[in-house]
Enzyme design. Sequence first.
Site, PDB file in Angstrom:
ATOM      1  N   ASP A  31       0.686  -1.250   0.034  1.00  0.00           N
ATOM      2  CA  ASP A  31      -0.026  -0.101  -0.056  1.00  0.00           C
ATOM      3  C   ASP A  31       0.771   1.118  -0.103  1.00  0.00           C
ATOM      4  OD1 ASP A  31      -3.104   0.664   1.450  1.00  0.00           O
ATOM      5  OD2 ASP A  31      -1.843   2.244   1.063  1.00  0.00           O
ATOM      6  N   ASP A  32       0.701   2.387  -0.823  1.00  0.00           N
ATOM      7  CA  ASP A  32       1.560   3.454  -0.956  1.00  0.00           C
ATOM      8  C   ASP A  32       0.967   4.467  -0.015  1.00  0.00           C
ATOM      9  OD1 ASP A  32      -0.898   4.505  -1.884  1.00  0.00           O
ATOM     10  OD2 ASP A  32       0.287   5.163  -3.943  1.00  0.00           O
ATOM     11  N   ASP A  51       4.170   1.516  -4.368  1.00  0.00           N
ATOM     12  CA  ASP A  51       3.060   2.085  -5.337  1.00  0.00           C
ATOM     13  C   ASP A  51       2.884   0.598  -6.422  1.00  0.00           C
ATOM     14  OD1 ASP A  51       1.475   2.952  -7.649  1.00  0.00           O
ATOM     15  OD2 ASP A  51       2.479   4.911  -7.309  1.00  0.00           O
ATOM     16  N   ALA A  74      -6.491   0.948  -5.203  1.00  0.00           N
ATOM     17  CA  ALA A  74      -7.142   1.468  -6.192  1.00  0.00           C
ATOM     18  C   ALA A  74      -7.341   3.241  -6.008  1.00  0.00           C
ATOM     19  CB  ALA A  74      -8.360   1.190  -6.628  1.00  0.00           C
ATOM     20  N   GLN A  75      -7.329   3.930  -7.053  1.00  0.00           N
ATOM     21  CA  GLN A  75      -7.965   5.238  -6.755  1.00  0.00           C
ATOM     22  C   GLN A  75      -9.549   4.944  -6.663  1.00  0.00           C
ATOM     23  OE1 GLN A  75      -9.913   8.056  -6.942  1.00  0.00           O
ATOM     24  NE2 GLN A  75     -10.404   7.280  -9.122  1.00  0.00           N
ATOM     25  N   TYR A 141     -13.883   5.606 -13.463  1.00  0.00           N
ATOM     26  CA  TYR A 141     -13.689   4.801 -12.514  1.00  0.00           C
ATOM     27  C   TYR A 141     -14.296   3.138 -13.013  1.00  0.00           C
ATOM     28  CZ  TYR A 141     -14.356   2.366  -8.187  1.00  0.00           C
ATOM     29  OH  TYR A 141     -14.594   1.437  -7.088  1.00  0.00           O
ATOM     30  N   VAL A 184     -20.630   8.511   1.695  1.00  0.00           N
ATOM     31  CA  VAL A 184     -21.483   9.308   2.697  1.00  0.00           C
ATOM     32  C   VAL A 184     -21.802   8.701   4.087  1.00  0.00           C
ATOM     33  CG1 VAL A 184     -23.476   8.013   1.434  1.00  0.00           C
ATOM     34  CG2 VAL A 184     -23.552  10.327   2.330  1.00  0.00           C
ATOM     35  N   VAL A 185     -21.582   7.530   4.404  1.00  0.00           N
ATOM     36  CA  VAL A 185     -22.115   7.383   5.672  1.00  0.00           C
ATOM     37  C   VAL A 185     -20.956   7.985   6.503  1.00  0.00           C
ATOM     38  CG1 VAL A 185     -22.097   5.192   7.127  1.00  0.00           C
ATOM     39  CG2 VAL A 185     -23.066   5.048   5.052  1.00  0.00           C
TER      40      VAL A 185
HETATM   41  N1  NAD Z   1     -15.724   1.838  -0.621  1.00  0.00           N
HETATM   42  C1  NAD Z   1     -16.591   1.089  -1.640  1.00  0.00           C
HETATM   43  O1  NAD Z   1     -17.912   1.427  -1.650  1.00  0.00           O
HETATM   44  C2  NAD Z   1     -16.032   0.305  -2.972  1.00  0.00           C
HETATM   45  C3  NAD Z   1     -17.335  -0.104  -3.804  1.00  0.00           C
HETATM   46  C4  NAD Z   1     -16.668  -0.708  -4.958  1.00  0.00           C
HETATM   47  C5  NAD Z   1     -15.539  -1.291  -5.061  1.00  0.00           C
HETATM   48  N2  NAD Z   1     -14.588  -0.489  -4.071  1.00  0.00           N
HETATM   49  C6  NAD Z   1     -13.022  -1.029  -4.299  1.00  0.00           C
HETATM   50  O2  NAD Z   1     -12.503  -1.628  -3.029  1.00  0.00           O
HETATM   51  C7  NAD Z   1     -11.238  -1.256  -2.916  1.00  0.00           C
HETATM   52  C8  NAD Z   1     -10.740  -0.430  -1.614  1.00  0.00           C
HETATM   53  O3  NAD Z   1     -11.525   0.626  -1.348  1.00  0.00           O
HETATM   54  P1  NAD Z   1     -11.952   1.557  -0.239  1.00  0.00           P
HETATM   55  O4  NAD Z   1     -13.054   1.945  -0.103  1.00  0.00           O
HETATM   56  O5  NAD Z   1     -11.263   0.582   0.789  1.00  0.00           O
HETATM   57  O6  NAD Z   1     -10.753   2.529  -0.374  1.00  0.00           O
HETATM   58  P2  NAD Z   1      -9.385   3.208   0.363  1.00  0.00           P
HETATM   59  O7  NAD Z   1      -8.916   4.280  -0.397  1.00  0.00           O
HETATM   60  O8  NAD Z   1      -9.503   3.118   1.828  1.00  0.00           O
HETATM   61  O9  NAD Z   1      -8.336   1.905   0.064  1.00  0.00           O
HETATM   62  C9  NAD Z   1      -7.524   1.758  -1.067  1.00  0.00           C
HETATM   63  C10 NAD Z   1      -5.967   1.685  -0.787  1.00  0.00           C
HETATM   64  O10 NAD Z   1      -5.558   1.541  -1.573  1.00  0.00           O
HETATM   65  C11 NAD Z   1      -3.971   2.460  -1.455  1.00  0.00           C
HETATM   66  N3  NAD Z   1      -3.563   2.940  -2.712  1.00  0.00           N
HETATM   67  C12 NAD Z   1      -4.121   3.627  -3.719  1.00  0.00           C
HETATM   68  N4  NAD Z   1      -3.378   3.834  -4.704  1.00  0.00           N
HETATM   69  C13 NAD Z   1      -2.234   3.027  -4.584  1.00  0.00           C
HETATM   70  C14 NAD Z   1      -1.176   2.640  -5.327  1.00  0.00           C
HETATM   71  N5  NAD Z   1      -0.918   3.194  -6.625  1.00  0.00           N
HETATM   72  N6  NAD Z   1      -0.208   1.810  -4.858  1.00  0.00           N
HETATM   73  C15 NAD Z   1      -0.503   1.103  -3.939  1.00  0.00           C
HETATM   74  N7  NAD Z   1      -1.581   1.560  -3.051  1.00  0.00           N
HETATM   75  C16 NAD Z   1      -2.537   2.212  -3.385  1.00  0.00           C
HETATM   76  C17 NAD Z   1      -4.574   3.579  -0.706  1.00  0.00           C
HETATM   77  O11 NAD Z   1      -3.743   3.968   0.196  1.00  0.00           O
HETATM   78  C18 NAD Z   1      -5.809   2.892   0.305  1.00  0.00           C
HETATM   79  O12 NAD Z   1      -5.200   2.219   1.406  1.00  0.00           O
HETATM   80  C19 NAD Z   1     -10.925  -0.238  -4.139  1.00  0.00           C
HETATM   81  O13 NAD Z   1     -10.345  -1.166  -5.209  1.00  0.00           O
HETATM   82  C20 NAD Z   1     -12.225   0.271  -4.588  1.00  0.00           C
HETATM   83  O14 NAD Z   1     -12.362   0.596  -6.068  1.00  0.00           O
HETATM   84  C21 NAD Z   1     -14.794   0.143  -3.048  1.00  0.00           C
END
Ligand code: NAD
Length: 317
Positions: A31-32, A51, A74-75, A141, A184-185
Amino acid sequence: MRVLITGGAGFIGSHVADAFLAAGHEVGVVDDLSTGTRENLDLRVRFWPVDIRGPDLPAILADFRPEVISHHAAQMSVSVSARDPKLDADINILGTLNLLEAAVRTGVGRVIFASTGGAMYGDQVAMPTDESAVPRPVSPYGVAKLAVERYLHAYQAMHGLRAIALRYSNVYGPRQSPHGEAGVVAIFSRGILEGRELIVHGDGGQTRDYVYVEDVVRANVLATTLTLGQELPLLNIGTGTEASVNELVSLFGRIAGRKVSWRHGPARPGEQRRSVLDCGLAKRLLGWEAGTDLRAGLARTFRWFEEVLRGQNPRQP
Ligand SMILES: NC(=O)c1ccc[n+]([C@@H]2O[C@H](COP(=O)([O-])OP(=O)(O)OC[C@H]3O[C@@H](n4cnc5c(N)ncnc54)[C@H](O)[C@@H]3O)[C@@H](O)[C@H]2O)c1
């Protein structure tokens, strides 16, 4: 098992890491820390602060030799992807390809991909939407998540890489960041606790399928046991019920036990009106279904934010 979790310092990934640790597995995290935090990491985790787009992955995989990769890095903001589609594609597509290339070279047995159900289908489909609906993502996205699903299919055909995509609806729970535009939550929980007025974008009638993070974690653990054949399983992970933003506000009023002040703000351009997932396939293949109802999940999330603001919880958002 050795499980490598990308994005494991973030909201969902850190809960997934905790679950695999609790089940007795060895857990590594890449995780970056762009949105994740070290506080989310259990001390037993092996951590590489890198990264996924960088050159380090082959050496990390060769060293840790994971049997399973749970790909959550992910972003994750739809609005950021709309403002900067190249950045989104760079992280979410090219970063993932970097990971898949390393996975193939080290012979990783299985990749579990955190995809999206909420941003995959668009508005023009039957609701609740099942996986047979033609994907019509309306954000960069969603397009990137769809592209990765297709790459996984191609890597399965080309290299025999076994994969499964979990299409999450809107996930909520402890550790979600309240600082971004998504979630939102988390945003409402923190806003109420800080006595701020909540902003409801548009008329508040837009609906989402809100799924509690512990249910999503259970789906990830079950995904390690599914027998994988030639077809890439794409599974919706949600509750099958929808709630509007107005309903959320009123539920929060009851949970918080105080008056919640709110007002309407401008509608978000291009925002999907409804989203709700049919999760029958996950039930049939994984024996999974969401077990936490919205009111109970919101209450647990709200209490967690309350503890964090009081300084009682060491693993802060
Ligand atoms: N939260 C939601 O409702 C939801 C819904 C559908 C899918 N997702 C997917 O679930 C996953 C986790 O989402 P989340 O809500 O926990 O978000 P989050 O931002 O808390 O988690 C993403 C993590 O990835 C890390 N990261 C980002 N870019 C990186 C890179 N280039 N290299 C290494 N690490 C990197 C971030 O530091 C973070 O810890 C994502 O893939 C997101 O698209 C989330």
